[in-house]
Design a protein around this motif. Structure first.
Motif, PDB file in Angstrom:
ATOM      1  N   LEU A 382     -15.253  14.061   0.000  1.00 36.10           N
ATOM      2  CA  LEU A 382     -16.795  14.295   0.495  1.00 36.10           C
ATOM      3  C   LEU A 382     -16.836  15.576   1.661  1.00 36.10           C
ATOM      4  O   LEU A 382     -17.082  17.043   1.687  1.00 36.10           O
ATOM      5  N   LYS A 387     -19.596  18.191   2.122  1.00 37.31           N
ATOM      6  CA  LYS A 387     -20.533  17.215   2.443  1.00 37.31           C
ATOM      7  C   LYS A 387     -20.361  16.728   4.024  1.00 37.31           C
ATOM      8  O   LYS A 387     -19.915  15.565   3.594  1.00 37.31           O
ATOM      9  N   MET A 390     -22.830  13.429   4.947  1.00 36.42           N
ATOM     10  CA  MET A 390     -23.073  12.776   4.415  1.00 36.42           C
ATOM     11  C   MET A 390     -21.297  11.446   4.441  1.00 36.42           C
ATOM     12  O   MET A 390     -21.590  10.382   4.286  1.00 36.42           O
ATOM     13  N   GLU A 393     -22.374   9.584   7.328  1.00 38.89           N
ATOM     14  CA  GLU A 393     -22.900   8.712   7.300  1.00 38.89           C
ATOM     15  C   GLU A 393     -22.178   7.906   6.399  1.00 38.89           C
ATOM     16  O   GLU A 393     -22.192   6.030   6.422  1.00 38.89           O
TER      17      GLU A 393
END
Length: 531
Positions: A382, A387, A390, A393
């Motif tokens: 990611l 990202k 993301m 998370e």
DNA sequence: TTAGGGTTAG
């Protein structure tokens, strides 16, 4: 009689005889018989049978027998049940050195290195003197923990008069080399009166793993020169030689080593064939890798994983995914490493969607539960795709029990590195704080954090990171590239303008950089047009 | 009780 069968490695027959004797004829087994049948269970790694024999041992009141106890420890250890092994050890009314060595070996075998070390200290407290088995096991633990107990073990070796014990010396050489003191290993190797194939192979691997392939290859040449003295290389020697060739990343050298494997008749071994696949891929010769892969007659999961990793390393994500599907057609089950290699291939090949979907289905489709490494790989994937939120998370979703592992900082490290590439200081600084907390002895965290601060114009913070690095005495190990020109290898470190390099090389590099930048601009322009 | 094939960010 059962003992005889166990000795002949016909443990299965021994086991059947035992069952007949006890359950059909009703003959009561004695301690010696229990020891034999436990050895059979150990050999067959049959935990179910072993546990039922343990029940019988308790029923017959033989659990106080020293020899039966030692055999039980051994059986549980080899069946990968270190907890039960320790329970037996803990409950023993009487223990001898073999008992201590058995549980120590068990911990090492099951990679419970911290437990092994604690046990070794208890041994000292209880006044049990270490013998060669103890010392070899402690060395294994030191090697895995990368802790420098080598010198003290070396002292005990001398004190206890084991200086001509080849096995112990080989272990010492290996541990010295793997703990980054290959020069001491070399000194010890040179002082040996008699060296066997293990000593030579260990020394080759030692130099190779310390990034000194030239010396590894010199040792191999010397070994070949002494072949007349019965110093024949075996498959492990060759695999270690391959390791040296990979470290030098020189294709010509790898082909030479491949030739030796063929001439010595060792290339037919699966492990050797697999190592050839890996060696070529590390030299960037993916075509040669594929050819070598095709030549492995009986490919196993490791061979397939090596080929998948080879594709991944060379940016061929689709090929890696295709190979995963193909291996299943051949009836082979991927394991945790196979899946990790595919995920890594997706990460490096920019196949985020495919990678995430594989991660989500790996337990169900391939029967492999995600480990911390798999989570880390997805974070990296990611992160590389930009990202970043993301990815952050995703880290927070890592199950708590996995996070407790020693290498939990890797996920934050992967994210930090992505933040540096994408110049994201907001996520980056949170990642940096975790990395510095979890891994204060590693230079990469400080340098990347400093770089992120610098990119945001926060020069004071950038400088403070660098001074913290110095204050804590953290050693900086720089990454480097190797470029082979003719017979010479040139080593390049970022920002290196040393006069050792030819001025022409630098001007050529600048030219290449300019070309690449122009090319990147063209690609960006093309993308804009598509939008 | 010694060396060995595949994996993870810098």
């Amino acid at each position: 009689m059962i003992g005889g069968f166990v000795h002949c490695k016909e443990a299965q027959i021994g086991m059947l005889m035992f069952q007949k004797m006890v359950y059909e004829r009703g003959i009561e087994p004695d301690g010696l018989c229990m020891v034999s049948i436990l050895k059979a269970c150990t050999h067959l790694k049959d935990l179910t049978m072993g546990t039922s024999v343990h029940g019988l041992v308790i029923y017959r009141g033989l659990d106080c027998d020293l020899f039966v106890g030692n055999s039980l420890i051994d059986m549980y250890s080899k069946c990968q049940d270190a907890d039960s092994a320790f329970k037996v050890f803990d409950a023993m009314p009487r223990r001898n050195r073999v008992s201590w060595n058995s549980i120590l070996t068990g911990f090492v075998f099951n990679e419970r290195h911290l437990d092994a070390l604690t046990l070794f200290y208890s041994m000292g407290k209880e006044g049990i003197e270490a013998d060669e088995v103890t010392l070899v096991n402690v060395l294994q633990t030191s090697k895995h923990l990368r802790m420098f107990h080598c010198k003290s073990v070396h002292c005990v070796t001398i004190r206890r008069g084991y200086v001509s014990n080849e096995l112990l010396l080989n272990s010492l050489i290996d541990t010295y080399a793997k703990c980054n003191d290959v020069d001491l290993a070399w000194k010890l190797f040179n002082g040996m009166k008699k060296r066997d194939v293990v000593s030579w192979s260990t020394m080759i691997s030692g130099f190779a793993s310390c990034g000194r392939p030239e010396e590894a290859i010199t040792v191999f040449h010397e070994m070949m020169r002494l072949q007349a003295q019965d110093q024949k290389p075996n498959e492990i020697t060759i695999i270690n030689l391959f390791e040296a060739c990979s470290a030098s990343a020189e294709l010509k050298r790898s082909k030479w080593a491949h030739g030796i494997a063929i001439r010595t008749g060792l290339s037919a071994e699966v492990a050797v064939g697999t190592a050839i696949v890996d060696m070529y891929s590390k030299c960037g010769a993916i075509g040669e890798s594929r050819k070598a892969f095709g030549q492995i007659l009986e490919k196993n999961t490791v061979s397939w994983s090596a080929m998948i990793a080879a594709y991944g390393m060379n940016g061929l994500g689709h090929e890696a995914l295709a190979l995963l599907a193909e291996m299943k057609l051949y009836g082979l089950k991927p394991n945790a490493v196979t899946i990790l290699s595919v995920l890594s291939a997706c990460s490096h090949g920019g196949l985020v969607e495919e990678g995430v979907s594989l991660f989500n289905s790996m337990a169900q489709d391939h029967g492999v539960e995600p480990r911390l490494e798999h989570y880390t790989c997805v974070v990296d994937m990611l992160g590389r795709a930009g990202k970043l939120v993301m990815a952050m998370e995703f880290i927070k979703k890592i199950p708590q029990d996995l996070k407790a592992a020693a290498r939990a900082s890797n996920a934050w490290g992967a994210l930090l590195s992505a933040c540096r590439s994408y110049r994201n200081s907001e996520v980056g600084l949170e990642a940096a704080s975790h990395v510095l907390e979890l891994e204060p002895g590693n230079s990469a965290g400080y340098l990347q954090a400093s770089s992120i601060y610098a990119a945001s114009g926060l020069w004071v913070d950038a400088a403070s990171m660098r001074s913290l690095l110095k204050e804590r005495g953290v050693r900086v190990v720089a990454g480097y590239s190797l470029v082979h020109v003719g017979h010479k290898a040139y080593r390049f470190v970022a920002g290196d303008h040393s006069p050792a390099h030819d001025g022409n090389i630098h001007s050529m590099l600048q030219l290449l950089h300019a070309c690449m930048k122009a090319e990147k601009r063209n690609i960006v322009d093309d993308l804009d047009l598509i939008d």
